[in-house]
Write a protein that holds these residues in place. Sequence first.
Motif, mmCIF file in Angstrom:
data_model
loop_
_atom_site.group_PDB
_atom_site.id
_atom_site.type_symbol
_atom_site.label_atom_id
_atom_site.label_comp_id
_atom_site.label_asym_id
_atom_site.label_seq_id
_atom_site.Cartn_x
_atom_site.Cartn_y
_atom_site.Cartn_z
ATOM 1 N N GLU A 191 153.819 85.971 45.804
ATOM 2 C CA GLU A 191 152.771 86.401 45.788
ATOM 3 C C GLU A 191 152.152 86.471 44.016
ATOM 4 O O GLU A 191 153.022 87.146 43.531
ATOM 5 C CB GLU A 191 152.189 87.816 46.301
ATOM 6 N N CYS A 192 150.878 86.147 44.038
ATOM 7 C CA CYS A 192 150.640 85.914 42.492
ATOM 8 C C CYS A 192 150.003 87.294 41.991
ATOM 9 O O CYS A 192 150.010 87.872 40.800
ATOM 10 C CB CYS A 192 149.540 84.871 42.258
ATOM 11 N N GLU A 193 149.557 88.165 42.959
ATOM 12 C CA GLU A 193 149.019 89.332 42.432
ATOM 13 C C GLU A 193 150.126 90.539 41.600
ATOM 14 O O GLU A 193 149.666 90.647 40.581
ATOM 15 C CB GLU A 193 148.614 90.229 43.584
ATOM 16 N N PHE A 202 150.791 89.016 38.304
ATOM 17 C CA PHE A 202 149.587 89.121 37.524
ATOM 18 C C PHE A 202 149.529 90.544 36.774
ATOM 19 O O PHE A 202 149.496 90.968 35.545
ATOM 20 C CB PHE A 202 148.169 88.979 38.147
ATOM 21 N N ASP A 203 149.952 91.507 37.736
ATOM 22 C CA ASP A 203 150.276 92.720 37.216
ATOM 23 C C ASP A 203 151.374 93.016 36.199
ATOM 24 O O ASP A 203 151.186 93.769 35.183
ATOM 25 C CB ASP A 203 150.408 93.804 38.465
ATOM 26 N N THR A 243 140.427 90.447 34.057
ATOM 27 C CA THR A 243 140.163 90.683 35.562
ATOM 28 C C THR A 243 140.454 89.193 36.266
ATOM 29 O O THR A 243 140.772 88.429 35.476
ATOM 30 C CB THR A 243 138.311 90.541 36.018
ATOM 31 N N HIS A 244 140.299 89.220 37.642
ATOM 32 C CA HIS A 244 140.724 88.080 38.475
ATOM 33 C C HIS A 244 140.270 87.818 39.757
ATOM 34 O O HIS A 244 139.725 88.867 40.244
ATOM 35 C CB HIS A 244 142.486 88.163 38.414
ATOM 36 N N ASP A 245 140.432 86.864 40.165
ATOM 37 C CA ASP A 245 139.866 86.136 41.405
ATOM 38 C C ASP A 245 140.883 86.645 42.463
ATOM 39 O O ASP A 245 141.789 87.009 42.069
ATOM 40 C CB ASP A 245 139.423 85.031 41.732
ATOM 41 N N PRO A 246 140.681 86.767 43.793
ATOM 42 C CA PRO A 246 141.847 86.849 44.557
ATOM 43 C C PRO A 246 142.732 85.985 44.452
ATOM 44 O O PRO A 246 142.592 84.581 44.473
ATOM 45 C CB PRO A 246 141.258 86.772 46.133
ATOM 46 N N LEU A 247 144.087 86.036 44.385
ATOM 47 C CA LEU A 247 145.212 85.301 44.219
ATOM 48 C C LEU A 247 146.131 85.021 45.221
ATOM 49 O O LEU A 247 146.117 85.982 46.145
ATOM 50 C CB LEU A 247 146.086 85.938 42.962
ATOM 51 N N LYS A 280 149.151 82.920 47.594
ATOM 52 C CA LYS A 280 150.762 83.057 47.496
ATOM 53 C C LYS A 280 151.017 81.402 47.352
ATOM 54 O O LYS A 280 150.468 80.627 47.984
ATOM 55 C CB LYS A 280 151.358 83.298 49.201
#
Length: 477
Positions: free
Chosen positions: A354-356, A359-360, A378-382, A384
């Motif tokens: 998962e990219c979320e 990113f964190d 910020t980011h768009d929904p990321l 898998k």
Amino acid sequence: MRWVRNLSVRQKLTLIIMASSAAALILAGAGFFAYEVVTFPTKIVQNLSSLAGVVGGNSSAAIVFDDANAAAETLRALRTIPSIRSACIYRRDRTLLAHYTEGDGKQEPKIPPAGFYGELVSADYAEVFRPVILGNETVGGIAIRSDLRERETRLWSHLQIVLFVLAISLLVAFAVAAMLQKLVTRPILSLAHLAKRVSEEHDYMLRGEKESGDEIGVLVDGFNDMLSQIEARESALTKTQADLQRHVIDLEKEIAERQRAEKWLAERSAELARSNAELEQFAYVASHDLQEPLRMVSSYTQLLARRYKEKLDSDAHEYISFAVEGVKRMQSLIRDLLQYSRVGTRGKPLTAIECEPVFDYALKNLQEAINESSARITHDPLPKVMADETQLCRLFQNLFDNAIEYRSNKPPEIHLGCKRNGTEWLFSVRDNGIGIDPQYWERIFVIFQRLHARDEYQGNGIGLAVCKKIVERHGGR
């Protein structure tokens, strides 16, 4: 229906004609039966109503004079009608005056409806009530009940007629089909025989005889045209066969030469792969081994500056600071080069992640720079994706760090975009920094390429090169 496919054309045509005739006759008979079943209740009620009118007219005097014997005698005349099961004559006040039951049986008479008018058709019988009128005055009423044997008799008669007509029609249809099918099957069978001869003898000069101008005649013309074209093509094929054999020999030689070339290319590719692996290993070893002497040079230069601080002039101190700065820059270059070489040699297998969370984690590594610059990321929904989690984190971190470093006089606003593009995911990073001149778009991804002086922005020009190598290692662009 598989057995029908194996029948001859003659048998199929006969079967079609017979089946069509039988279907039409069966549908007509079924419609006739359905009409009889639907209209029979109406007909029997009409017949009973007419009979009730006649009997009621004959018994009106008996009702007026309350003569039960005369009324019963009138009803006994109904025994000549086999389907009549019972009949009743009523006085004006709806009391029974006389009744008749088939076979002298006993049946409880029914109370007539008001006005002596009504009718009932059940599964076993039909019954009507009608008033007896003398002059313009209703003097009484009559009820007649009939069984439904007439319906079975009529339906059985109709069935016999339909079966007889069906049998005669099928015999006639068979005779007609036997005569007419020859008009269709003879030219078709002749054409099939000709096709068999052509297949067995390979004689493409044969031609079919056209007997009519209908679709079968068009089929014969098409078959003859096809034979003419095959004959012409066979002649051309014979002429070119020798040329084809020569081409095959030339092609075999070319294939052999190409196989030798592919073998040589495969060997060169294997050598190149080994060379690239050795170069990456060399870069890693060289970068790692250079760290120790550089640390020694830096340590002794700084020790020299501290020990002889009072004995050296300002120029010597400046030279020493230049040397220390050069050593630090060299160490930074070596660390970056070591990081660049590890992208291809120290990568982990690609797994679904998962990219979320990645990113964190990248933001956590950059927290100090984010706080210092008041950056907003910020980011768009990321999604898998299949990736090396460590390298993907390095990719996000380098891109965000690059956007923070090359910022304008405003607080950085950075957005990581992501959208579906067919079978791929398209990532993008947008910021409000100083931007990049389009003429340098290719140059910025080359290792050690910088667009600014070192006193303007720090860095060795390797961050975006590492990003490019990470993306390419993942099969991206």
